[in-house]
Design a protein around this motif. Structure first.
Motif, PDB file in Angstrom:
ATOM      1  N   ALA A  29       0.829  -1.201   0.000  1.00  0.00           N
ATOM      2  CA  ALA A  29       0.000   0.000   0.000  1.00  0.00           C
ATOM      3  C   ALA A  29       0.866   1.254   0.000  1.00  0.00           C
ATOM      4  N   GLU A  30       1.937   1.233   0.783  1.00  0.00           N
ATOM      5  CA  GLU A  30       2.854   2.374   0.817  1.00  0.00           C
ATOM      6  C   GLU A  30       3.490   2.598  -0.554  1.00  0.00           C
ATOM      7  N   ARG A  73      -6.864  -1.167   7.026  1.00  0.00           N
ATOM      8  CA  ARG A  73      -7.649   0.056   7.222  1.00  0.00           C
ATOM      9  C   ARG A  73      -6.756   1.225   7.642  1.00  0.00           C
ATOM     10  N   ASN A  74      -5.813   0.957   8.525  1.00  0.00           N
ATOM     11  CA  ASN A  74      -4.890   2.013   8.943  1.00  0.00           C
ATOM     12  C   ASN A  74      -4.025   2.486   7.782  1.00  0.00           C
ATOM     13  N   ALA A  75      -3.573   1.551   6.948  1.00  0.00           N
ATOM     14  CA  ALA A  75      -2.752   1.919   5.790  1.00  0.00           C
ATOM     15  C   ALA A  75      -3.548   2.738   4.795  1.00  0.00           C
ATOM     16  N   HIS A  79      -2.499   6.646   3.861  1.00  0.00           N
ATOM     17  CA  HIS A  79      -2.061   7.012   2.506  1.00  0.00           C
ATOM     18  C   HIS A  79      -3.193   7.566   1.643  1.00  0.00           C
ATOM     19  N   SER A  80      -4.392   7.741   2.226  1.00  0.00           N
ATOM     20  CA  SER A  80      -5.570   8.186   1.459  1.00  0.00           C
ATOM     21  C   SER A  80      -5.748   7.326   0.209  1.00  0.00           C
ATOM     22  N   LEU A  81      -5.763   6.018   0.424  1.00  0.00           N
ATOM     23  CA  LEU A  81      -5.738   5.029  -0.653  1.00  0.00           C
ATOM     24  C   LEU A  81      -6.915   4.070  -0.511  1.00  0.00           C
ATOM     25  N   LEU A 103     -13.904  -3.893   0.729  1.00  0.00           N
ATOM     26  CA  LEU A 103     -13.461  -2.689   0.036  1.00  0.00           C
ATOM     27  C   LEU A 103     -13.290  -1.588   1.068  1.00  0.00           C
ATOM     28  N   ILE A 104     -12.055  -1.100   1.179  1.00  0.00           N
ATOM     29  CA  ILE A 104     -11.715  -0.094   2.189  1.00  0.00           C
ATOM     30  C   ILE A 104     -11.520   1.248   1.497  1.00  0.00           C
ATOM     31  N   GLY A 105     -12.201   2.275   1.996  1.00  0.00           N
ATOM     32  CA  GLY A 105     -12.098   3.604   1.419  1.00  0.00           C
ATOM     33  C   GLY A 105     -10.865   4.341   1.911  1.00  0.00           C
ATOM     34  N   PRO A 106     -10.568   5.501   1.322  1.00  0.00           N
ATOM     35  CA  PRO A 106      -9.362   6.247   1.675  1.00  0.00           C
ATOM     36  C   PRO A 106      -9.403   6.880   3.064  1.00  0.00           C
TER      37      PRO A 106
END
Length: 274
Positions: A29-30, A73-75, A79-81, A103-106
């Motif tokens: 994710a990063e 979720r924290n990532a 990162h607004s991802l 599905l995880i929102g930003p």
């Protein structure tokens, strides 16, 4: 009007330690955010891949205490991802397990959930035998969600072999369909590319298929070849057999072009079953 959107696809070799698997997802994710992707897609069973169900049981917990989901979720929020977490093994209230796509929102919130509908209960000529339904309860709902790609349809792995689900996603005019997977090597070699391309063509939609690959700690071997396929059926990304992160751009203009040339969704007619 939806703009072209860069996405990332994580291909991984998930093991039996959720902490290690979570670290892989967080690092991916990063990297995705650092390279300008708006979304990252991960494979089926991203958090735990363990065919020894007695050993796996302590790690199959409810969403609220799932460490891989919490890390993802924290990532996403950091990162607004957007993160399309292909699936996790999740404990349900009735004691059964669900193979659940999240599905995880930003903002780190859960934007959609989908429980795999079709259970992988097969006996292959290679000698492999799988009975997903022995532990997992099937879902019963078709799920779509609004994302930077437009309407995203959620499916998981073996679902790909059941056209009725994808017909419904086409009817709902999905712009993209996620098909995260942990395909076996024999079925992958025979059908993976063919099925992914077919589903993209019949829905006139992008397909994003993040996959498991390689030899896993529980002894299984998976096919890899995470794909992004455009609505014409052209493969625009194939990650081959090694773990890693790949990138592609989802262009809505391509979807419009294909649907204008071949308006199969508009031309579809209901078939009488009498």
């Amino acid at each position: 009007m939806i703009s072209p959107t860069k996405i990332a696809v994580l291909q991984m070799t998930t093991g039996i330690d959720p902490a290690d698997n979570a670290a892989t997802i967080v690092a991916a994710a990063e990297r995705a955010a650092g390279e300008g992707a708006a979304m990252i897609f991960t494979p089926e069973m991203s958090g735990l891949l363990d065919r020894n169900r007695q050993r796996a049981a302590p790690n199959v917990v409810v969403e609220a205490t799932n460490p891989v989901l919490t890390a993802a979720r924290n990532a996403a929020a950091r990162h607004s991802l957007w993160i399309a977490l292909g699936s996790l093994a999740v404990a349900r209230e009735d004691g059964r397990w669900a193979n659940r796509s999240l599905l995880i929102g930003p903002d780190g919130g859960i934007a959609a959930r989908y429980d795999k509908i079709h259970m992988f209960d097969v006996d292959l000529a290679s000698g492999e035998s799988w009975r997903e339904s022995n532990a997992y309860a099937p879902g019963d709902a078709v799920v779509t969600a609004a994302t930077p790609l437009g309407a995203l349809g959620l499916t998981v792995c073996y679902d790909i072999r059941f056209p009725a689900l994808f017909e419904e996603l086409g009817r709902r005019r999905c712009d993209a369909i996620a098909i995260p997977a942990a395909f076996t090597v024999p079925t992958g070699e025979a059908h993976w590319h063919l099925l992914q391309r077919a589903r993209a063509v019949e829905a006139s939609a992008w397909v994003v298929a993040a996959a498991q690959t390689g030899r896993h700690a529980d002894g299984r071997e998976t096919y890899g070849h995470s794909l992004v396929v455009d609505p014409w059926g052209e493969v625009v990304l194939d990650l081959g057999g090694e773990p890693g992160v790949g990138f592609a751009t989802i262009d809505p203009a391509r979807t419009t072009e294909v649907r204008t040339q071949l308006p199969s969704l508009a031309n579809r007619r209901e078939i009488s079953r009498s």
